[in-house]
Write an enzyme that holds these catalytic residues in place. Structure first.
Site, short mmCIF file in Angstrom:
data_model
loop_
_atom_site.label_atom_id
_atom_site.label_comp_id
_atom_site.label_asym_id
_atom_site.label_seq_id
_atom_site.Cartn_x
_atom_site.Cartn_y
_atom_site.Cartn_z
NE ARG A 186 -7.02 -13.18 7.07
CZ ARG A 186 -6.84 -11.89 7.38
NH1 ARG A 186 -6.78 -11.50 8.61
NH2 ARG A 186 -6.73 -11.00 6.41
CG HIS A 222 -1.79 -1.27 1.29
ND1 HIS A 222 -2.86 -1.47 0.45
CD2 HIS A 222 -1.71 -2.39 2.05
CE1 HIS A 222 -3.42 -2.64 0.70
NE2 HIS A 222 -2.73 -3.22 1.68
CG HIS A 257 -8.51 -8.82 2.20
ND1 HIS A 257 -7.57 -8.35 3.07
CD2 HIS A 257 -9.61 -9.11 2.96
CE1 HIS A 257 -8.07 -8.34 4.30
NE2 HIS A 257 -9.31 -8.81 4.26
N GLY A 311 -6.92 3.39 8.30
CA GLY A 311 -8.00 4.33 8.50
C GLY A 311 -9.14 3.68 9.26
CD GLU A 312 -9.67 -1.91 9.29
OE1 GLU A 312 -10.31 -2.65 10.05
OE2 GLU A 312 -8.72 -2.28 8.61
CB THR A 322 -10.16 -1.16 4.60
OG1 THR A 322 -9.17 -2.10 4.98
CG2 THR A 322 -11.45 -1.42 5.32
CG ASP A 355 -0.96 -6.11 3.94
OD1 ASP A 355 -1.35 -5.32 3.06
OD2 ASP A 355 -1.71 -6.53 4.85
ZN ZN Z 1 -5.63 -7.45 2.65
#
Ligand code: ZN
Length: 377
Positions: free
Chosen positions: A226, A62, A194, A68-69, A98, A284
């Protein structure tokens, strides 16, 4: 410009011993046991003992920041040219995540072009978590066909409460549009997916592929380490012809919750019969990571691009027999998954994306990207 690197210990990504590498312009012109090229225009680099590997291909970054969450206070900062260069990432792929409201593809495109002008061969994905995906031209296929750095779409979110809960038909349409744009422009046009924490795992992708004419590898799921059950689904997906991507950035809390550390995930997947060449590792970078203090959420930090080089260095130190598999998952494998044929190899005709590592400390000492020397220390 012609550069001759002498006597480097080469991983392509498999170890091929000590070789000379001749760089002419943007490409590797030749590799050989002894290459002799002389003249005033030839720069010689004595790399005796140094380890030479392809520049890293990072399928999910990114560059403009992410997150920004939890409020605007948690927006993460842009990653920047120096951070990618110092991490040996010569081919980052930038994406939105997101937030495709406070962040836009136009700004991402500008970040990608900034990296390119500074010498890093950055690429990008159109779209974001949301479906229908945001685009630059109004159409996924047009973005991929007409905009040079755009090589696919993503990261489209499935199995995540923050995603748009896309139907199989919506995922099929996205993949078909990406494929059409890629077909026209000679790109692979993949859909980077994702995969969130949700209980459905890879099921949305598998359902989208059923009863369709699309090949399995048009979807490229990421974050598959994950949870162990998701990793098992990903192993089956790779055995069926898909590419899958493991996220290297993590936190102690994520590992406590069941995330499988990247090196273990790669080793387990290969041991379980997943084709090694169908698995990549990504950073990421710029994505937000929760920070806990005394068990309480205390804010967010950002994933950094350096985790990939750290993984290479740790593996060379602790587990040298596994280093070639790690390097392949950071170079040749993601290049193939993305359809970037000249990336991820140390071979005649490949882009001259090259890293040199110190033989004792494994510190990064030189970075070349398309023949341009970006780092020399
Ligand atoms: Zn992701």
């Amino acid at each position: 410009m012609i550069t001759l690197i002498k006597n480097a210990t080469i991983f392509d990504p498999e170890p091929i011993g000590s070789r000379d590498v001749l760089i002419a312009g943007e490409r590797i012109a030749a590799i050989g046991e002894t290459l002799d090229v002389s003249g005033r225009l030839v720069e010689h680099i004595d790399a005796s003992g140094y380890i030479l590997i392809p520049g890293l291909v990072d399928v999910l970054t990114h560059p403009g920041g992410g997150g920004g969450e939890g409020g605007f206070g948690n927006r993460t900062a842009a990653v920047g040219f120096e951070a990618f260069r110092d991490a040996g990432i010569t081919c980052p792929v930038g994406a939105l995540g997101t937030d495709s409201i406070g962040r836009s593809l136009d700004v991402l495109y500008a970040e990608i072009m900034h990296l390119r002008e500074r010498g890093i061969d950055a690429h990008m994905l159109t779209g974001a978590y949301r479906v229908p995906p945001p685009t630059i031209t109004g159409d996924i296929a047009r973005d991929i066909a007409l905009i040079a750095p755009v090589i696919g779409v993503g990261e489209v979110a499935v199995s995540d409460h923050r995603g748009s809960q896309p139907t199989p038909g919506e995922l099929r349409r996205i993949a078909a549009d990406a494929r059409l744009g890629g077909t026209i422009s000679g790109k692979r046009g993949v859909v980077l997916v994702h995969v969130g924490d949700g209980r459905r795992g890879l099921a949305p992708i598998v359902e989208a592929l059923a009863d369709s004419d699309l090949p399995t590898d048009c979807f490229y799921p990421t974050h598959v380490n994950r949870r162990r059950p998701l990793l098992e689904e990903a192993i089956a997906f790779a055995r069926n012809g898909g590419f899958v991507d493991i996220t290297v950035s993590t936190t102690p809390e994520f590992l406590d919750l069941g995330e499988v550390a990247a090196r273990d995930a790669l080793r387990e997947a290969i041991a379980a019969g997943a084709p090694a060449e169908r698995i990549s590792l990504s950073s990421d970078a710029g994505g937000s990571l929760p920070v806990y203090r005394a068990g309480e959420l205390a804010g967010h930090s950002a994933a950094t691009p350096g985790v990939l080089l750290d993984l290479v260095q740790d593996t060379l130190r602790e587990d040298p027999d596994f280093a070639a598999a790690i390097i392949a998952a950071l170079t040749r494998n993601p290049a193939r998954a993305l359809g970037l044929q000249r990336k991820g190899r140390v071979a005649a005709g490949a882009d001259a994306d090259i890293l040199l590592l110190d033989p004792d400390t494994y510190a990064l000492t030189e970075v070349f990207c398309r023949g341009r020397r970006l780092l020399n220390q």
